[in-house]
Design a protein around this motif. Structure first.
Motif, PDB file in Angstrom:
ATOM      1  N   PRO A   1      14.326  25.523 -56.670  1.00  0.00           N
ATOM      2  CA  PRO A   1      14.685  24.161 -57.095  1.00  0.00           C
ATOM      3  C   PRO A   1      15.339  23.392 -55.951  1.00  0.00           C
ATOM      4  CG  PRO A   1      15.464  25.810 -58.666  1.00  0.00           C
ATOM      5  CD  PRO A   1      14.999  26.563 -57.461  1.00  0.00           C
ATOM      6  N   ASN A   2      15.162  22.091 -55.945  1.00  0.00           N
ATOM      7  CA  ASN A   2      15.710  21.267 -54.866  1.00  0.00           C
ATOM      8  C   ASN A   2      17.229  21.384 -54.766  1.00  0.00           C
ATOM      9  OD1 ASN A   2      13.231  20.296 -53.990  1.00  0.00           O
ATOM     10  ND2 ASN A   2      13.258  18.571 -55.420  1.00  0.00           N
ATOM     11  N   CYS A   3      17.891  21.511 -55.915  1.00  0.00           N
ATOM     12  CA  CYS A   3      19.351  21.621 -55.880  1.00  0.00           C
ATOM     13  C   CYS A   3      19.784  22.899 -55.168  1.00  0.00           C
ATOM     14  CB  CYS A   3      19.925  21.563 -57.293  1.00  0.00           C
ATOM     15  SG  CYS A   3      19.345  22.870 -58.398  1.00  0.00           S
ATOM     16  N   LEU A   4      19.000  23.971 -55.332  1.00  0.00           N
ATOM     17  CA  LEU A   4      19.320  25.229 -54.661  1.00  0.00           C
ATOM     18  C   LEU A   4      19.017  25.140 -53.165  1.00  0.00           C
ATOM     19  CD1 LEU A   4      20.331  28.076 -54.787  1.00  0.00           C
ATOM     20  CD2 LEU A   4      18.077  28.834 -55.570  1.00  0.00           C
ATOM     21  N   LYS A   5      17.936  24.455 -52.822  1.00  0.00           N
ATOM     22  CA  LYS A   5      17.626  24.240 -51.406  1.00  0.00           C
ATOM     23  C   LYS A   5      18.752  23.468 -50.725  1.00  0.00           C
ATOM     24  CE  LYS A   5      12.596  24.065 -52.063  1.00  0.00           C
ATOM     25  NZ  LYS A   5      11.393  23.206 -51.927  1.00  0.00           N
ATOM     26  N   ASP A   6      19.237  22.441 -51.410  1.00  0.00           N
ATOM     27  CA  ASP A   6      20.330  21.643 -50.849  1.00  0.00           C
ATOM     28  C   ASP A   6      21.582  22.491 -50.662  1.00  0.00           C
ATOM     29  OD1 ASP A   6      18.703  19.435 -50.828  1.00  0.00           O
ATOM     30  OD2 ASP A   6      19.557  18.529 -52.635  1.00  0.00           O
ATOM     31  N   TYR A   7      21.825  23.379 -51.605  1.00  0.00           N
ATOM     32  CA  TYR A   7      23.003  24.248 -51.500  1.00  0.00           C
ATOM     33  C   TYR A   7      22.867  25.198 -50.318  1.00  0.00           C
ATOM     34  CZ  TYR A   7      26.724  27.479 -52.792  1.00  0.00           C
ATOM     35  OH  TYR A   7      27.853  28.258 -52.777  1.00  0.00           O
ATOM     36  N   ILE A   8      21.687  25.771 -50.145  1.00  0.00           N
ATOM     37  CA  ILE A   8      21.443  26.682 -49.025  1.00  0.00           C
ATOM     38  C   ILE A   8      21.642  25.969 -47.691  1.00  0.00           C
ATOM     39  CG2 ILE A   8      19.642  28.013 -47.834  1.00  0.00           C
ATOM     40  CD1 ILE A   8      18.485  28.641 -50.617  1.00  0.00           C
ATOM     41  N   LEU A   9      21.264  24.702 -47.636  1.00  0.00           N
ATOM     42  CA  LEU A   9      21.357  23.924 -46.399  1.00  0.00           C
ATOM     43  C   LEU A   9      22.717  23.247 -46.212  1.00  0.00           C
ATOM     44  CD1 LEU A   9      17.824  22.245 -46.441  1.00  0.00           C
ATOM     45  CD2 LEU A   9      18.572  24.159 -45.016  1.00  0.00           C
ATOM     46  N   TYR A  10      23.667  23.533 -47.085  1.00  0.00           N
ATOM     47  CA  TYR A  10      25.008  22.936 -46.994  1.00  0.00           C
ATOM     48  C   TYR A  10      24.957  21.409 -47.035  1.00  0.00           C
ATOM     49  CZ  TYR A  10      27.513  27.275 -45.844  1.00  0.00           C
ATOM     50  OH  TYR A  10      28.097  28.523 -45.879  1.00  0.00           O
ATOM     51  N   LYS A  11      24.098  20.869 -47.891  1.00  0.00           N
ATOM     52  CA  LYS A  11      23.964  19.416 -47.952  1.00  0.00           C
ATOM     53  C   LYS A  11      25.268  18.731 -48.365  1.00  0.00           C
ATOM     54  CE  LYS A  11      19.631  18.604 -46.835  1.00  0.00           C
ATOM     55  NZ  LYS A  11      19.273  17.727 -45.698  1.00  0.00           N
TER      56      LYS A  11
END
Length: 213
Positions: free
Chosen positions: A189-199
């Motif tokens: 999910p995009n929210c998890l991708k953002d979390y992984i990337l420290y957005k």
């Protein structure tokens, strides 16, 4: 040139280092997105930790950008002296422009930098699991406003959510993390991708440029 395949790590003078010294966020971000090695070591003024950090100690936007792109934070806490007292004259011969091969604790505790030590270490702790700090670094941090927060993090287990992010990032590797094409096809999910990337800590992407200490 970068879009056409120019290599960011081949010049005799490191391109990322030039961007860091200029304080040019846009150029830094561009180079990092195209594979610039955030963990490079400069042949002059070498340190135990990757060289880029010394240009970002007073700028949280710059610091967060380096860390988000995979800077090796653990080397900053890798002091062989541990809880033992450090040599009394460990910084003899230092000036504000000459840094010889030495540990992070010796750099951040210098008289002209120790006032930012609390803020820098607190930011770094967002990118590591459990670490131990050496006697010298702890002594300086205890004088800083953020010491209670830092001490709480150092003496308590990190959250499972945080540890999972670190593990996923380690498995992916620095080059995959900075590759937008790879992240696009990652089945998450995009929210998890953002979390992984420290957005949430991407101050440059948020256009939050108030992080100069």
């Amino acid at each position: 040139l970068l879009d056409a395949g120019a290599l960011t790590n081949q010049d005799p003078i490191n391109c990322l280092q030039i961007a860091l010294r200029m304080g040019n966020y846009e150029l830094m971000h561009l180079l990092l997105r195209h594979g610039a090695n955030v963990n490079y070591f400069c042949r002059v003024n070498t340190t135990h930790f990757p060289s880029a950090l010394q240009y970002a100690l007073k700028d949280e936007v710059m610091l967060r950008m380096l860390l988000n792109f995979g800077y090796d934070v653990r080397r900053c806490f890798d002091c062989p002296r541990g809880s033992a007292a450090h040599a009394r004259y460990a910084t003899d011969g230092w000036t504000s422009t000459v840094i010889k091969d030495t540990m992070f604790c010796e750099v951040i505790t210098l008289s002209w930098l120790k006032h930012v030590s609390g803020k820098v270490v607190r930011v770094m702790l967002d990118y590591v699991d459990h670490v131990k700090i050496c006697w010298k670094l702890e002594a300086v941090l205890k004088e800083q406003e953020l010491w209670p927060d830092i001490h709480f993090i150092l003496t308590n287990p990190r959250s499972l959510k945080h540890l999972c992010r670190l593990k996923i990032r380690a498995c992916m590797g620095r080059l995959r993390l900075r590759c937008p094409v790879f992240m696009t096809f990652l089945p998450l999910p995009n929210c998890l991708k953002d979390y992984i990337l420290y957005k949430e800590y991407d101050l440059y992407g948020q256009e939050n440029f108030t992080g100069i200490y």
